[in-house]
Design a protein around this motif. Structure first.
Motif, PDB file in Angstrom:
ATOM      1  N   PRO A 223     -22.770  24.041   7.737  1.00 32.56           N
ATOM      2  CA  PRO A 223     -21.771  25.235   7.904  1.00 32.56           C
ATOM      3  C   PRO A 223     -20.689  24.697   8.801  1.00 32.56           C
ATOM      4  N   LYS A 224     -19.466  25.570   8.870  1.00 31.91           N
ATOM      5  CA  LYS A 224     -18.258  25.027   9.930  1.00 31.91           C
ATOM      6  C   LYS A 224     -18.155  25.939  10.928  1.00 31.91           C
ATOM      7  N   PHE A 225     -18.545  25.567  12.108  1.00 31.28           N
ATOM      8  CA  PHE A 225     -18.107  26.419  13.398  1.00 31.28           C
ATOM      9  C   PHE A 225     -16.559  26.057  14.004  1.00 31.28           C
ATOM     10  N   PRO A 226     -15.657  27.147  14.417  1.00 27.53           N
ATOM     11  CA  PRO A 226     -14.720  26.811  14.639  1.00 27.53           C
ATOM     12  C   PRO A 226     -14.643  25.826  15.930  1.00 27.53           C
ATOM     13  N   ALA A 227     -15.336  25.790  16.858  1.00 26.42           N
ATOM     14  CA  ALA A 227     -15.438  24.646  17.945  1.00 26.42           C
ATOM     15  C   ALA A 227     -13.844  24.538  18.543  1.00 26.42           C
ATOM     16  N   PRO A 228     -13.453  25.497  19.075  1.00 26.71           N
ATOM     17  CA  PRO A 228     -11.781  25.541  19.606  1.00 26.71           C
ATOM     18  C   PRO A 228     -11.801  24.515  20.890  1.00 26.71           C
ATOM     19  N   HIS A 229     -12.818  24.293  21.479  1.00 28.10           N
ATOM     20  CA  HIS A 229     -12.914  23.288  22.683  1.00 28.10           C
ATOM     21  C   HIS A 229     -12.688  21.801  21.883  1.00 28.10           C
ATOM     22  N   ASN A 230     -13.033  21.834  21.032  1.00 38.58           N
ATOM     23  CA  ASN A 230     -12.464  20.348  20.110  1.00 38.58           C
ATOM     24  C   ASN A 230     -10.951  20.351  20.160  1.00 38.58           C
ATOM     25  N   LEU A 231     -10.636  21.427  19.523  1.00 37.45           N
ATOM     26  CA  LEU A 231      -9.098  21.542  19.212  1.00 37.45           C
ATOM     27  C   LEU A 231      -8.263  21.457  20.421  1.00 37.45           C
ATOM     28  N   ILE A 232      -8.673  22.054  21.507  1.00 29.55           N
ATOM     29  CA  ILE A 232      -7.745  22.083  22.756  1.00 29.55           C
ATOM     30  C   ILE A 232      -7.985  20.775  23.369  1.00 29.55           C
ATOM     31  N   PHE A 233      -8.914  19.873  23.275  1.00 28.54           N
ATOM     32  CA  PHE A 233      -9.043  18.486  23.700  1.00 28.54           C
ATOM     33  C   PHE A 233      -8.040  17.693  22.807  1.00 28.54           C
ATOM     34  N   LEU A 234      -7.976  17.808  21.432  1.00 29.79           N
ATOM     35  CA  LEU A 234      -6.978  17.243  20.474  1.00 29.79           C
ATOM     36  C   LEU A 234      -5.697  17.599  20.751  1.00 29.79           C
ATOM     37  N   SER A 274     -18.558  29.647   9.404  1.00 21.68           N
ATOM     38  CA  SER A 274     -18.350  29.673   7.783  1.00 21.68           C
ATOM     39  C   SER A 274     -19.643  28.900   7.146  1.00 21.68           C
ATOM     40  N   THR A 275     -20.267  29.753   6.337  1.00 26.98           N
ATOM     41  CA  THR A 275     -21.387  29.108   5.590  1.00 26.98           C
ATOM     42  C   THR A 275     -21.254  27.786   4.828  1.00 26.98           C
ATOM     43  N   ASP A 276     -19.855  27.799   4.274  1.00 25.64           N
ATOM     44  CA  ASP A 276     -19.528  26.585   3.542  1.00 25.64           C
ATOM     45  C   ASP A 276     -18.259  25.879   4.210  1.00 25.64           C
ATOM     46  N   ALA A 277     -18.060  24.837   3.422  1.00 22.54           N
ATOM     47  CA  ALA A 277     -17.026  23.799   4.236  1.00 22.54           C
ATOM     48  C   ALA A 277     -15.732  24.551   4.031  1.00 22.54           C
ATOM     49  N   GLU A 278     -15.449  25.406   3.277  1.00 26.17           N
ATOM     50  CA  GLU A 278     -13.897  25.879   3.245  1.00 26.17           C
ATOM     51  C   GLU A 278     -13.644  27.025   3.821  1.00 26.17           C
ATOM     52  N   TRP A 279     -14.181  27.435   4.960  1.00 28.31           N
ATOM     53  CA  TRP A 279     -14.115  28.610   5.668  1.00 28.31           C
ATOM     54  C   TRP A 279     -14.064  29.859   4.876  1.00 28.31           C
ATOM     55  N   PHE A 280     -14.826  29.937   3.789  1.00 25.38           N
ATOM     56  CA  PHE A 280     -14.703  31.153   2.933  1.00 25.38           C
ATOM     57  C   PHE A 280     -15.645  32.087   2.973  1.00 25.38           C
ATOM     58  N   VAL A 281     -16.831  31.648   3.165  1.00 33.61           N
ATOM     59  CA  VAL A 281     -18.089  32.730   3.292  1.00 33.61           C
ATOM     60  C   VAL A 281     -18.429  32.655   4.580  1.00 33.61           C
ATOM     61  N   PRO A 282     -18.230  33.702   5.508  1.00 27.63           N
ATOM     62  CA  PRO A 282     -18.564  33.718   6.823  1.00 27.63           C
ATOM     63  C   PRO A 282     -19.908  34.342   6.937  1.00 27.63           C
ATOM     64  N   HIS A 283     -20.528  33.870   8.272  1.00 30.34           N
ATOM     65  CA  HIS A 283     -21.632  34.825   8.668  1.00 30.34           C
ATOM     66  C   HIS A 283     -21.002  35.766   9.815  1.00 30.34           C
ATOM     67  N   PHE A 284     -21.085  37.200   9.366  1.00 36.82           N
ATOM     68  CA  PHE A 284     -20.087  38.138   9.593  1.00 36.82           C
ATOM     69  C   PHE A 284     -19.913  38.522  11.059  1.00 36.82           C
ATOM     70  N   GLU A 285     -20.911  38.356  11.929  1.00 33.78           N
ATOM     71  CA  GLU A 285     -21.084  38.888  13.234  1.00 33.78           C
ATOM     72  C   GLU A 285     -19.855  38.278  13.879  1.00 33.78           C
TER      73      GLU A 285
END
Length: 721
Positions: A223-234, A274-285
């Motif tokens: 599954p894909k997590f947003p992990a925004p702290h990785n993006l801020i670091f980059l 996202s439960t998939d690699a494409e940010w398509f099907v979310p876990h909806f919470e």
């Protein structure tokens, strides 16, 4: 309140009252605990009463940890904890304790770590069996009622545990003691002998580059997590080094998330993952902390790249939070469930017929093509994989490509989408909403306050600043003890629970950001006060680093987290904020404390830097060059506003900005940051002092010259690839 149009916080509890008489959880404030208050399980909240009974009766503890927005927590509650047969077994064999992980992250952290020691894995709902004094000897995540698919069900598991407890109790107690010893040993982190340097930043960047998903954005596979702290670091690494791929990874990920199913295309805000690699099907919470951190990431990306889509996304997420997640008194609620009417995602899914019914044939067909809506549906039941006729909305392609397909300008396409969105939003508001977890947490509010203040500066939006200040006032008045120490949770007029490291670190972050957005020195003064409380009650005087819990807490192990999870670790944020606060107030004590944190965790971080992205963000700032920019001028004067706008409109993550009113002899800021006393406006004009390590260049009244002084030591960016 009409449940179809809005959320009644008491609705889940009211429904539960019809099931069975209340247990002890009926007196709690947590929505999650109250959802279990009418189970036939004889639940206790965490506390001495439960452990005393376990000691007296010679029973083990059944510790169940979850949270309100957790889908499988609801499944386990309905399937097992509401079942009289399971409840009788649990009550006969155990003393049962229910914990809300969001209310008591200190307890969750200890027993999640124990689960990893015992099983190598963890997750929620978390089930841990312990001795009467809290020593864990068994751990699992979701457990079904009956055994199936290779999983042992509670009806089979409980009798087995009971037998082992009766015949091998000493062995279980010994095993539990070994787990506690292992956790305590991990918390005694001696200072590292190594150093963290630019090479550490390079290694983290190179690892993220290797695992980057070049097709879909993000890192790794599903599954894909947003992990925004990785993006801020980059973003900050790219700004530091000029390496274009750092920005490219961020841009692709942020574009993909905004256009994918993980983003609520109708009501805004991001789903958990996202439960998939494409940010398509979310876990909806939807979680407050995700909204806050993603607002920060999109705002920083806008400042770094100038891409308007990032600014628009940040504003959309803020719209969602202020509309749906804000208490009338200013605090922010914690989460919205994935489920409504007993079904995950039902509130967010659409049939094509529903789309056509709201928008009409022509507009509905066009909208369906834009957002990948089909008659059979693009959403499949789990685990069967059967199509349901319902659809997750996602943009099939970038707006420019879609505009060409429909022979429209991008502007006309945007107007069409927005008009359709508003109509669909109005229709969706008639549905039964997911339940809202309306408790207000200090740490997550700190993140949201910091995000709003950051956006207020970047977008010159006073409404965002007003919301940030109102929430800060809420926390500092409702979630603070008479002695000034913070509390963790507020709900229904009641505040309580000892604050954690995250509460302090994230509120320090918030106060610094609100100061820079408002230039009200009281925020810095309060940050200094909270910093002193943090050091007094959380610092490990033997080995260094901050414990997650205070010196007067009630958990069996005091841990010292530095690994980033869904939010940055408290030690990482504390390192960054203490260093920044030291720079803003010229307080070397805070800077030295930050440097000690860097050394304490150096060996751990050097071993594998990527999981410590926010600590690396702090490291990047500490390594420098960084700047203290002091603007002196008349408050509200046009030249003062222009100078401040100039620094705010650029991507300057390596600078802290202070304001010294020139129309006062000794303004309040001079009492908090004494070095500003000698700062003056030249010839009555707004004047900027750009300083590095408190050594200042010649002051300037020219905004462009100020900006030039701030970037003179930076490497020029590489050409985009």
């Amino acid at each position: 309140m009409n449940p179809a149009r809005g959320h009644d916080p008491e609705a889940p509890e009211a429904a539960a009252r019809e099931k069975s008489p209340p247990n002890r959880l009926i007196h709690e404030t947590s929505p999650y605990l109250l959802q279990h208050a009418h189970n036939p399980v004889d639940w206790y909240p965490w506390g001495e009463e439960a452990f005393s009974r376990a000691r007296e009766e010679g029973k083990p503890i059944f510790l169940s940890i979850g949270y309100s927005a957790c889908h499988w927590c609801h499944v386990m509650e309905e399937e097992s904890f509401a079942d009289p047969q399971v409840a009788k077994l649990l009550n006969d064999v155990f003393v049962c304790i229910k914990v809300d992980r969001e209310e008591r992250p200190d307890i969750d952290q200890v027993y999640m770590a124990a689960a990893h020691v015992l099983t190598g894995a963890g997750g929620w709902p978390l089930t841990v069996l312990t001795t009467h004094d809290g020593k864990p000897f068994f751990a699992a995540s979701y457990i079904p009622k009956e055994s199936r698919y290779g999983m042992t069900g509670l009806l089979d598991l409980i009798p087995r545990i009971s037998k082992v407890w009766q015949t091998q109790r000493q062995e279980l107690e010994h095993a539990g003691g070994q787990v506690i010893d292992a956790l305590q040993s991990a918390g005694r982190t001696p200072p590292g002998e190594g150093e963290l340097s630019e090479a550490t930043l390079d290694e983290a960047y190179n690892t993220l580059f290797r695992i980057f998903d070049g097709e879909n954005g993000g890192f790794g596979d599903a599954p894909k997590f947003p992990a925004p702290h990785n993006l801020i670091f980059l973003l900050r690494y790219g700004n530091r080094t000029g390496k274009a791929p750092a920005y490219t990874m961020v841009e692709k990920t942020l574009h993909a998330m905004r256009r994918g199913g993980i983003f609520d295309q109708i009501g805004y805000g991001f789903h958990r993952y996202s439960t998939d690699a494409e940010w398509f099907v979310p876990h909806f919470e939807k979680m407050l902390y995700d909204q806050a951190l993603l607002v920060m990431a999109y705002t920083e990306a806008y400042l770094a790249t100038g891409r308007e889509e990032f600014a628009r996304t940040a504003r959309e997420v803020i719209t969602y939070v202020l509309r749906d997640m804000t208490d009338p008194d200013g605090g922010f609620y914690s989460a919205e469930d994935a489920d409504s009417e007993g079904e995950e995602g039902k509130f967010y899914l659409w049939t094509k017929a529903e789309i056509l019914g709201v928008l009409g044939e022509e507009d509905g067909e066009r909208f369906s093509r834009i957002f990948d809506v089909t008659e059979p549906g693009n959403y499949r039941e789990q685990p069967s994989g059967k199509r349901t006729g319902r659809n997750i909305l996602r943009l099939r392609r970038p707006p420019a490509s879609l505009a060409r397909e429909f022979s429209m300008s991008e502007e006309d396409l945007a107007w069409f989408i927005e008009g359709a969105r508003q109509r669909l939003f109005a229709a969706r508001e008639e549905r039964v909403r997911p339940a809202k977890d309306d408790k207000i947490l200090t740490d997550w509010n700190g993140l949201m306050i910091a995000a709003l203040a950051t956006a207020a500066r970047a977008f010159d939006n006073q409404d965002y600043l007003a919301a940030a200040e109102k929430a800060a006032a809420f926390v500092l008045t409702r979630l603070r003890r008479p002695d000034g120490r913070l509390l963790h949770r507020y709900r229904n007029g009641k505040a309580g629970l000892a604050a954690t490291l995250d509460d302090y670190a994230f509120m320090l972050w918030a106060l610094i950001e609100v100061y820079e957005a408002s230039f009200s020195p009281g925020y810095l003064r309060t940050a200094v006060e909270l910093s002193r409380d943090l050091v007094a009650h959380y610092w490990d005087c033997d080995h260094g680093g901050f414990f997650f819990t205070p010196d007067d807490g009630d958990v069996p192990v005091r841990q010292k987290p530095v690994f980033d999870g869904a939010t940055p670790s408290g030690n990482s944020v504390a390192m960054y904020t203490l260093f920044v606060l030291g720079r803003m107030t010229a307080n070397l004590e805070f800077e030295e404390m930050a440097d000690r944190l860097r050394r304490v965790f150096a060996d751990t971080v050097r071993e594998s830097p990527t999981p410590y992205a926010y600590l690396l963000t702090g490291l990047e700032f500490m390594l420098g060059p960084n700047f203290e920019v002091i603007v002196a001028g008349a408050p509200g004067a046009e030249d003062t506003r222009a100078m401040i706008r100039a620094v705010r409109s650029r991507y300057t993550p390596d600078a802290v900005v202070l304001f010294r009113p020139s129309d006062e002899e000794e303004p309040e800021i001079t009492k908090v940051a004494g070095f500003t006393r000698d700062i003056v406006a030249i010839e009555g004009k707004a004047t900027a002092y750009v300083c590095t390590n408190y050594a200042c260049d010649i002051p300037t009244t020219d905004a462009d010259e100020m900006l030039q002084l701030m970037k003179s030591t930076r490497k020029p960016p590489e050409p985009a690839i």
